[in-house]
Write a protein that holds these residues in place. Structure first.
Motif, PDB file in Angstrom:
ATOM      1  N   THR A 191      -0.890  -5.186   1.274  1.00  0.00           N
ATOM      2  CA  THR A 191       0.253  -5.310   0.368  1.00  0.00           C
ATOM      3  C   THR A 191       0.331  -6.755  -0.122  1.00  0.00           C
ATOM      4  O   THR A 191      -0.361  -7.644   0.406  1.00  0.00           O
ATOM      5  CB  THR A 191       1.564  -4.944   1.081  1.00  0.00           C
ATOM      6  OG1 THR A 191       1.810  -5.915   2.127  1.00  0.00           O
ATOM      7  CG2 THR A 191       1.496  -3.545   1.692  1.00  0.00           C
ATOM      8  N   THR A 362      -8.274  -4.464  -2.023  1.00  0.00           N
ATOM      9  CA  THR A 362      -7.025  -5.178  -2.310  1.00  0.00           C
ATOM     10  C   THR A 362      -7.060  -5.767  -3.716  1.00  0.00           C
ATOM     11  O   THR A 362      -6.088  -5.662  -4.473  1.00  0.00           O
ATOM     12  CB  THR A 362      -6.801  -6.299  -1.281  1.00  0.00           C
ATOM     13  OG1 THR A 362      -6.686  -5.719   0.026  1.00  0.00           O
ATOM     14  CG2 THR A 362      -5.541  -7.088  -1.587  1.00  0.00           C
ATOM     15  N   GLU A 369      -2.102  -2.673 -10.299  1.00  0.00           N
ATOM     16  CA  GLU A 369      -0.664  -2.985 -10.323  1.00  0.00           C
ATOM     17  C   GLU A 369      -0.310  -3.866 -11.512  1.00  0.00           C
ATOM     18  O   GLU A 369       0.807  -3.800 -12.042  1.00  0.00           O
ATOM     19  CB  GLU A 369      -0.263  -3.689  -9.025  1.00  0.00           C
ATOM     20  CG  GLU A 369      -0.320  -2.792  -7.798  1.00  0.00           C
ATOM     21  CD  GLU A 369      -0.140  -3.561  -6.493  1.00  0.00           C
ATOM     22  OE1 GLU A 369       0.084  -2.920  -5.467  1.00  0.00           O
ATOM     23  OE2 GLU A 369      -0.220  -4.807  -6.528  1.00  0.00           O
ATOM     24  N   LYS A 403       7.304   4.432  -5.213  1.00  0.00           N
ATOM     25  CA  LYS A 403       8.199   3.306  -4.922  1.00  0.00           C
ATOM     26  C   LYS A 403       9.286   3.177  -5.988  1.00  0.00           C
ATOM     27  O   LYS A 403      10.449   2.922  -5.687  1.00  0.00           O
ATOM     28  CB  LYS A 403       7.385   2.006  -4.843  1.00  0.00           C
ATOM     29  CG  LYS A 403       6.492   1.910  -3.617  1.00  0.00           C
ATOM     30  CD  LYS A 403       5.661   0.642  -3.643  1.00  0.00           C
ATOM     31  CE  LYS A 403       4.736   0.577  -2.432  1.00  0.00           C
ATOM     32  NZ  LYS A 403       3.846  -0.622  -2.475  1.00  0.00           N
TER      33      LYS A 403
END
Length: 417
Positions: A191, A362, A369, A403
């Protein structure tokens, strides 16, 4: 047993039950039967059976094989025999991949399943073998997948060369996954909070500070670990801010009796050859590594397949090993989490278990994102197939959507109370 008839008529051959035997059929003294024939190459062959009915069923199979072009004269050919033929004919594989395939086959297939006659292998035999690998050998689904890849190609070759009609390994891996409820574990990305914790720990702790450049470059480029450790100073342009990826450093058993060693490989696909723009912190990481080596008097002493001047080297001047990097990550996770827990925070952010490849995932997640175009992501990562990129993109956007809806749910909860 033969029967003599009147002059001018053809004699019949009968068995002990007075049943007429066809050409090539014989009843033995013990009551069993055999059938003999000559193949197109002039060689004699025989099959045996306990009863005449069973023998004729086998004869009909031979006739069908002959009509379909199946080579009935090579029924003694084993799976191992066709594997050797596959090895002789196979082209286009990287040496380390081919060596790994042969190792897997020799370790798990050759001693048992490989001894079966290829013409007699049924789907149930394949299923039983795969179950043995999963339940008794306790192999991971990834390892069984590698074995299946080889076996499927071996049986495809047998079909193409008319040894058999169908490939008995078709769909068998899918059935194994379903019956054992195997699911490929999806690699998890760090994250944003975990990534920040990891980077901050490396930057602020002298014991681990020398690891910062290599892991920062992984996080900022998404390069595969073999591409990272294979980077040379001539592969990067610090002025233009560009990284050229055109080879990878691999460590494997070459099968020459000398054990494992490093080699240089070209990318598996054309998409693997690419250029990656440097983010500012990636450029700083390269400069930091350069300065560290100058201050400590460290320089590359390794030469692998005429390649030298590698960027990321160990304290002896040799190339870095993926295993060493992953061990370093495990120590970093341990010490970082110990430090965080000592603070006694109510809901602390801790580093999860991850590896070098997790840093590639990642980086990909951060691109998704940020809304970067999928085709750009594919190009930067060196994915030959867009579906590979899309799988990651869909997973990330799904999590992002969930989310967002969680936040929306909380908002609606407040205004409806």
């Amino acid at each position: 047993m033969a029967n003599t008839t009147k002059k001018g008529k053809t004699s019949r051959r009968l068995d002990k039950n007075r049943l007429t035997l066809r050409k090539g059929e014989t009843q033995r003294e013990d009551g069993t039967y055999d059938f003999r024939w000559t193949s197109a190459d002039g060689k004699r062959h025989s099959i045996y059976a306990a009863t005449l009915q069973e023998l004729r069923e086998k004869e009909e199979e031979i006739i069908r094989d002959k009509q379909d072009g199946i080579k009935t004269e090579i029924r003694r050919t084993t799976v191992n025999d066709v594997f050797e033929l596959w090895c002789d004919l196979k082209r286009g594989l990287k040496h380390n991949t081919f060596t790994n395939y042969k190792y897997m086959y020799n370790m798990f297939v050759r001693p048992s399943f490989g001894k079966l006659r290829i013409a007699s292998v049924k789907k149930s035999d394949v299923k039983r073998f795969y179950n043995t690998l999963a339940d008794e050998k306790i192999l991971t689904i990834a390892t069984i997948d590698n074995i299946h890849t080889v076996l499927h190609q071996v049986f495809d070759l047998a079909v193409d060369d008319n040894y058999i009609r169908i490939n008995p390994t078709d769909h068998m891996l899918k059935e194994l996954k379903q019956s054992h409820n195997f699911e490929t574990e999806k690699r998890k990305a760090l994250t944003v909070a975990e990534q920040k914790l990891f980077i901050d720990f490396l930057q602020n702790h002298p014991q681990y500070h020398h690891w910062y450049p290599v892991f920062a470059v992984m996080l900022g480029t998404g390069m595969r670990v073999g591409e990272i450790v294979g980077l040379r100073w001539c592969d990067i342009d610090l002025e233009q801010g560009i990284i050229g990826v055109n080879h990878t450093l691999v460590y494997y058993n070459h099968g020459d009796g000398k054990g494992c060693s490093f080699s240089i490989n070209t990318p598996k696909t054309k998409a693997g050859e690419r250029t990656i723009p440097m983010l500012d912190f990636v450029k700083e990481a390269f400069l930091m590594e350069k300065k560290y080596q100058e201050e400590t008097g460290l320089h590359c002493k390794a030469t692998v397949d005429c390649y030298t001047d590698f960027i990321f080297i160990n304290r002896f001047g040799d190339v870095q090993h993926q295993g060493t990097l992953n061990k370093a990550i495990r120590r970093i996770i341990r010490d970082c989490n110990d430090e965080v827990l000592l603070r006694g925070e109510a809901d602390p952010v801790l580093l999860p278990k991850f590896s070098c490849h997790s840093l590639r995932h990642t980086f990909t997640t951060r691109l998704c994102e940020s809304g970067v175009n999928v085709k750009v992501i594919q190009d930067v990562l060196g994915h030959a197939d867009i579906s590979t990129t899309m799988d990651i993109y869909v997973d990330v956007t799904k999590d992002m959507k969930q989310k967002e809806f969680n936040v929306l749910g909380e908002y609606f909860g407040k205004i409806t109370v």
